[in-house]
Design an enzyme around this catalytic site. Structure first.
Site, PDB file in Angstrom:
ATOM      1  CB  SER A 109      -0.960  -0.047   1.186  1.00  0.00           C
ATOM      2  OG  SER A 109      -1.947   0.954   1.086  1.00  0.00           O
ATOM      3  CG  HIS A 122      -5.717  -2.128   0.228  1.00  0.00           C
ATOM      4  ND1 HIS A 122      -4.829  -2.044  -0.824  1.00  0.00           N
ATOM      5  CD2 HIS A 122      -5.232  -1.290   1.184  1.00  0.00           C
ATOM      6  CE1 HIS A 122      -3.868  -1.200  -0.525  1.00  0.00           C
ATOM      7  NE2 HIS A 122      -4.082  -0.737   0.695  1.00  0.00           N
ATOM      8  CD  GLU A 135      -5.378  -4.015  -4.002  1.00  0.00           C
ATOM      9  OE1 GLU A 135      -5.504  -3.609  -2.824  1.00  0.00           O
ATOM     10  OE2 GLU A 135      -4.315  -4.490  -4.436  1.00  0.00           O
TER      11      GLU A 135
END
Length: 514
Positions: free
Chosen positions: A195, A418, A318
């Site tokens: 990320s 995610h 995600e």
């Protein structure tokens, strides 16, 4: 094989001696300062060298996390406090080893405003068992690390660009200087992150200041295009001053405010900016003409990035986490996606009918989950594909897509969201209270996949070839002709150009905010 004596827990560094701890399997040194505390007059400035100490310093507890607002997505351990004095790292090595080992340096995620190297998810024991030394790094977050105030520098008010990135560079230099004393090989360093951490990895790959500091890279769910111009950063900086009630001609007063108040103001600004211009982040790396000379995507397109082997990939779902949490950080509604395209068209008039073409590649748009899917591809999937395509021209590149989800996560509509791959990379499951992941089964399958991913990550760190051993599929290089991608799901499958229609609709020209 050399069995290490208890004396091996005391390590000499150039700043002083450190005493670590061991559980008989791994040795750990925690809370090691790699730069001076960035407090007082040093707030918002590049990190300064550590002040040496005398005697033996205990390195048995994690250092402070960077000051941050509480986030439901990131829970810090109960025994970890927050402080501006946060520039520390942790080293974990096998209790026994055969000489210098490959080093893996982890940059944690958290949208550039949250997180800590002390999170239980990042316990390195399983990775270290594969024969590597793992370094996990704390760096400045939020307003302290990714609010670029350099445009306000004048006279007594001095601010350096990209403090958080500069912290990471300082940590990497520390690894070069000191890791040999811990059993690591400074000539064999892999930088990896997820990320925001992945975004730092893909940005540092374009920084001349990072040359020679790492030799391989892994970028998990990198928001690679979310790096902004100095002009946008200057607008955000002035908006931040308005939020905290400081005149633009007195920015030095920011050093008089508490770190906690700055963190809270930054958190509020992050939400406001994301709502005003969907698809953008208030706080992120900035093109400063120094450590980030040009926009990373421009560097990749020109082939001027660091030519190191790269693994890069994203998760299938995600955006589901952002939708579930009703987070403004990703546009997940038809209205916010439309606003994103309107803003992009205003910045890039040559896009023409790109929005109509792209939306047409999602058969059910805007019904069902397709706004989230489109946002996923705008924020993560397509930037990673564009970057992988360009990087494959200068260095060995491999791409993955993580699709695996347990029955419960599928039922909840979360899927491979995610950050879902993190538990598999680190081998740490059910670290949060009341974790529902395995309530409907799937544990055996998940642990089997985790073992394979850990082997691939550490084999890549050791040799550059991410092999999972006998019986596992070979992971081919990514290139423009085949676009071979390793899909992690119930098994591991190589697929050429997955979702080709969607990729083609987005096109080869990068679409993103400057």
């Amino acid at each position: 094989m050399t069995t290490l004596s208890p004396d091996a827990l005391v390590v000499e560094t150039s700043s002083g001696a450190l005493r670590g701890i061991t559980d008989g399997t791994v040795r750990s040194w925690r809370g090691i300062p790699y730069a001076a505390p960035p407090v007082g007059a040093l707030r918002f400035l590049a990190p300064r060298p550590v002040e040496p100490w005398s005697g033996v310093r205990d390195a048995v507890a994690f250092g402070h996390a960077s000051v941050q607002s509480k986030s439901p997505a990131v829970r810090l351990p109960a025994d970890v406090s927050m402080s501006e004095d946060c520039l520390t790292l942790n080293v974990t090595a096998p209790a026994e080893h055969d000489g210098p080992l490959p080093v893996m340096v982890w940059i944690h995620g958290g949208a550039y405003f949250a997180g800590s190297s002390a999170q239980a998810l990042y316990d390195p024991a399983h990775l270290v068992a594969e024969g590597v030394v793992v370094v996990t790094v704390n760096y400045r977050l939020g307003a302290l690390g990714f609010l670029d105030l350099s445009s306000l520098s004048s006279g007594a008010a001095t601010f350096d660009s990209n403090p958080g990135l500069r912290d990471q560079l300082a940590a990497l230099r520390w690894v070069q200087d000191e890791i040999a004393a811990f059993g690591g090989d400074p000539g064999d360093v892999t930088l990896f992150g997820e990320s925001a951490g992945g975004g730092c990895v893909t940005t540092l790959l374009t920084s001349p200041a990072a040359a020679g500091l790492f030799h391989r890279a892994i970028a998990q769910s990198s928001p690679a295009t979310s790096v902004y111009s100095a002009e946008r950063a200057a607008r955000v900086a002035r908006r931040f001053l308005d939020v905290v009630g400081i005149d633009a001609d007195r920015p030095e007063l920011l050093r008089e405010r508490t770190a906690e108040s700055l963190a809270d103001a930054a958190f509020a600004l992050i939400g406001d900016v994301a709502r005003d211009v969907p698809g953008t982040l208030a706080l992120a790396p900035v093109v400063d003409g120094d450590i980030v000379p040009v926009h990373p995507i421009e560097a990749y397109s020109a082939g001027t990035q660091l030519p190191v082997p790269l693994i890069i990939g994203t998760n299938r779902d995600e955006a589901s986490l952002f939708k579930l949490m009703k987070s403004p950080l990703m546009p997940v509604t038809e209205a916010s996606v439309a606003a994103m395209f309107e803003e992009l068209a205003a910045e890039q008039p040559d896009l023409g009918d790109a929005a109509e073409r792209i939306e047409g590649a999602y058969p059910h748009y805007p019904r069902r989950r397709t706004p989230s899917e489109l946002s996923r591809d705008a924020g993560f999937r397509m930037p990673s594909i564009w970057l992988a395509t360009a990087h494959s021209r200068v260095a060995p590149t491999r791409m993955y897509r993580f699709d695996h989800a347990t029955p419960m996560l599928k039922l909840l509509g979360i899927g491979a969201t995610h950050g879902a791959e993190l538990a598999y990379v680190w081998g740490n499951f059910e670290v949060a209270p009341k974790d529902p992941t395995f309530r409907l089964g799937g544990s055996k399958e998940a642990h089997r996949l985790s073992e394979s991913i850990r082997r691939r990550w550490t084999a890549f760190a050791s040799s550059g070839t991410p092999s999972a051993g006998e019986g596992a599929p070979e992971w081919p290089l990514y290139d423009e002709s085949t676009r071979s991608t390793l899909i992690f799901d119930r098994g591991e499958t190589v697929v050429d150009d997955p979702d080709a229609e969607v990729r083609s609709a987005w096109g080869d020209e990068v679409i993103g905010f400057s």
